[in-house]
Motif scaffolding. Structure first.
Motif, mmCIF file in Angstrom:
data_model
loop_
_atom_site.group_PDB
_atom_site.id
_atom_site.type_symbol
_atom_site.label_atom_id
_atom_site.label_comp_id
_atom_site.label_asym_id
_atom_site.label_seq_id
_atom_site.Cartn_x
_atom_site.Cartn_y
_atom_site.Cartn_z
ATOM 1 N N PHE A 49 36.596 2.845 -33.038
ATOM 2 C CA PHE A 49 37.710 1.975 -33.435
ATOM 3 C C PHE A 49 39.002 2.767 -33.556
ATOM 4 C CE2 PHE A 49 40.160 -0.125 -36.854
ATOM 5 C CZ PHE A 49 40.433 -1.316 -36.194
ATOM 6 N N MET A 50 38.924 3.925 -34.198
ATOM 7 C CA MET A 50 40.110 4.755 -34.374
ATOM 8 C C MET A 50 40.624 5.268 -33.015
ATOM 9 S SD MET A 50 40.741 4.547 -37.519
ATOM 10 C CE MET A 50 41.964 5.787 -37.793
ATOM 11 N N MET A 51 39.724 5.641 -32.130
ATOM 12 C CA MET A 51 40.134 6.096 -30.804
ATOM 13 C C MET A 51 40.769 4.949 -30.022
ATOM 14 S SD MET A 51 39.557 9.284 -30.666
ATOM 15 C CE MET A 51 39.659 9.664 -28.936
ATOM 16 N N ASP A 52 40.250 3.739 -30.186
ATOM 17 C CA ASP A 52 40.821 2.573 -29.517
ATOM 18 C C ASP A 52 42.248 2.325 -30.013
ATOM 19 O OD1 ASP A 52 40.664 0.331 -27.736
ATOM 20 O OD2 ASP A 52 40.455 -0.954 -29.506
ATOM 21 N N ILE A 53 42.456 2.446 -31.318
ATOM 22 C CA ILE A 53 43.805 2.280 -31.876
ATOM 23 C C ILE A 53 44.746 3.347 -31.314
ATOM 24 C CG2 ILE A 53 45.167 2.501 -33.991
ATOM 25 C CD1 ILE A 53 42.851 1.105 -35.448
ATOM 26 N N LYS A 54 44.251 4.584 -31.239
ATOM 27 C CA LYS A 54 45.065 5.682 -30.722
ATOM 28 C C LYS A 54 45.475 5.409 -29.269
ATOM 29 C CE LYS A 54 44.472 10.512 -29.443
ATOM 30 N NZ LYS A 54 43.525 11.617 -29.432
ATOM 31 N N HIS A 55 44.527 4.958 -28.455
ATOM 32 C CA HIS A 55 44.843 4.681 -27.052
ATOM 33 C C HIS A 55 45.761 3.468 -26.915
ATOM 34 C CE1 HIS A 55 42.526 7.767 -25.094
ATOM 35 N NE2 HIS A 55 41.494 7.502 -25.878
ATOM 36 N N THR A 56 45.604 2.492 -27.799
ATOM 37 C CA THR A 56 46.503 1.331 -27.769
ATOM 38 C C THR A 56 47.938 1.765 -28.063
ATOM 39 O OG1 THR A 56 44.698 -0.116 -28.474
ATOM 40 C CG2 THR A 56 46.925 -0.943 -28.776
ATOM 41 N N LYS A 57 48.100 2.665 -29.024
ATOM 42 C CA LYS A 57 49.444 3.183 -29.334
ATOM 43 C C LYS A 57 50.021 3.945 -28.144
ATOM 44 C CE LYS A 57 49.000 3.518 -34.347
ATOM 45 N NZ LYS A 57 48.951 4.440 -35.494
ATOM 46 N N LYS A 58 49.165 4.723 -27.458
ATOM 47 C CA LYS A 58 49.649 5.454 -26.288
ATOM 48 C C LYS A 58 50.073 4.497 -25.187
ATOM 49 C CE LYS A 58 47.237 9.849 -26.754
ATOM 50 N NZ LYS A 58 46.289 10.778 -26.130
ATOM 51 N N ILE A 59 49.326 3.419 -25.011
ATOM 52 C CA ILE A 59 49.679 2.432 -23.983
ATOM 53 C C ILE A 59 51.007 1.774 -24.322
ATOM 54 C CG2 ILE A 59 49.024 0.158 -23.076
ATOM 55 C CD1 ILE A 59 46.150 1.126 -23.024
ATOM 56 N N ARG A 60 51.197 1.424 -25.584
ATOM 57 C CA ARG A 60 52.478 0.819 -25.994
ATOM 58 C C ARG A 60 53.636 1.785 -25.759
ATOM 59 N NH1 ARG A 60 50.764 -2.063 -31.675
ATOM 60 N NH2 ARG A 60 49.583 -3.755 -30.721
ATOM 61 N N SER A 61 53.418 3.042 -26.096
ATOM 62 C CA SER A 61 54.457 4.051 -25.895
ATOM 63 C C SER A 61 54.761 4.207 -24.403
ATOM 64 C CB SER A 61 53.985 5.376 -26.481
ATOM 65 O OG SER A 61 54.837 6.415 -26.127
ATOM 66 N N ALA A 62 53.719 4.260 -23.578
ATOM 67 C CA ALA A 62 53.922 4.404 -22.137
ATOM 68 C C ALA A 62 54.615 3.177 -21.561
ATOM 69 C CB ALA A 62 52.579 4.634 -21.443
ATOM 70 N N ALA A 63 54.260 1.988 -22.050
ATOM 71 C CA ALA A 63 54.921 0.762 -21.578
ATOM 72 C C ALA A 63 56.401 0.777 -21.964
ATOM 73 C CB ALA A 63 54.225 -0.461 -22.157
ATOM 74 N N ALA A 64 56.709 1.261 -23.161
ATOM 75 C CA ALA A 64 58.111 1.358 -23.583
ATOM 76 C C ALA A 64 58.859 2.348 -22.695
ATOM 77 C CB ALA A 64 58.192 1.776 -25.047
ATOM 78 N N ASN A 65 58.197 3.448 -22.318
ATOM 79 C CA ASN A 65 58.830 4.418 -21.422
ATOM 80 C C ASN A 65 59.097 3.803 -20.053
ATOM 81 O OD1 ASN A 65 58.948 6.488 -23.270
ATOM 82 N ND2 ASN A 65 56.990 7.376 -22.656
#
Length: 180
Positions: A49-65
């Motif tokens: 679950f924690m790894m999924d949250i971490k990857h979701t944050k990375k995806i959001r950051s990459a989408a913002a980039n």
């Protein structure tokens, strides 16, 4: 042609970036793999679950980039001033898209791994149930075989008694006919 400094990614850098590696191995990978070996089932689910949250944050950051680079490309292309700046913005946009795709792929792999873990635990439960059912069936079969052996012994004794009664009856009849 002047080069501008690289833009920092939205959301900051990961603690597991290659720049933080010492002695050739990522410390967070070593820690997570070492911890994963000794985690209970519930702890593994929390870790997933924690790894999924971490990857979701990375995806959001990459989408913002990606959105930021797309906007900068659009803004630099409106004036048609410098084709070099336009190409640089295109390269940055393509790199942001690559990072976004890579983050999505990592999250997909993580979710597949989590599904495999769930499937494996379901398989273990099914195997345990099958083993319990087999054991119960085996005990029931043993009980029935024992019961059948007893009935066969009783039938064998009954046939012996019947054959003895028939032979006595025949002897009694043969003995009674010779007297008359």
């Amino acid at each position: 042609m002047e080069t501008s400094p690289p833009r920092p990614p939205v959301g900051g850098q990961s603690a597991c970036s290659p720049e933080s590696w010492e002695w050739g191995a990522p410390p967070c990978w070593l820690l997570s793999s070492q911890k994963n070996l000794s985690l209970s089932k519930a702890e593994k689910h929390v870790h997933q679950f924690m790894m999924d949250i971490k990857h979701t944050k990375k995806i959001r950051s990459a989408a913002a980039n990606v959105l930021r680079e797309c906007w900068l490309l659009h803004r630099s292309g409106r004036g048609r001033r410098d084709s070099g700046e336009n190409r640089r913005n295109q390269r940055r946009l393509l790199e942001a898209i690559r990072v976004f795709r890579k983050a999505r792929l990592k999250q997909r792999k993580l979710r597949d791994h989590a599904n495999e873990m769930v499937d494996l635990s379901k398989l273990q439960v099914m195997m345990s149930d099958l083993n319990g059912n087999w054991s119960t069936s085996y005990k029931e079969m043993e009980r029935r075989i024992g019961s059948m052996e007893q009935k066969m012994d009783e039938l064998s004794r009954a046939f012996q008694e019947t054959s003895q009664l028939i032979s006595r009856a025949l002897q009694h009849r043969a003995g009674g006919n010779s007297v008359a």
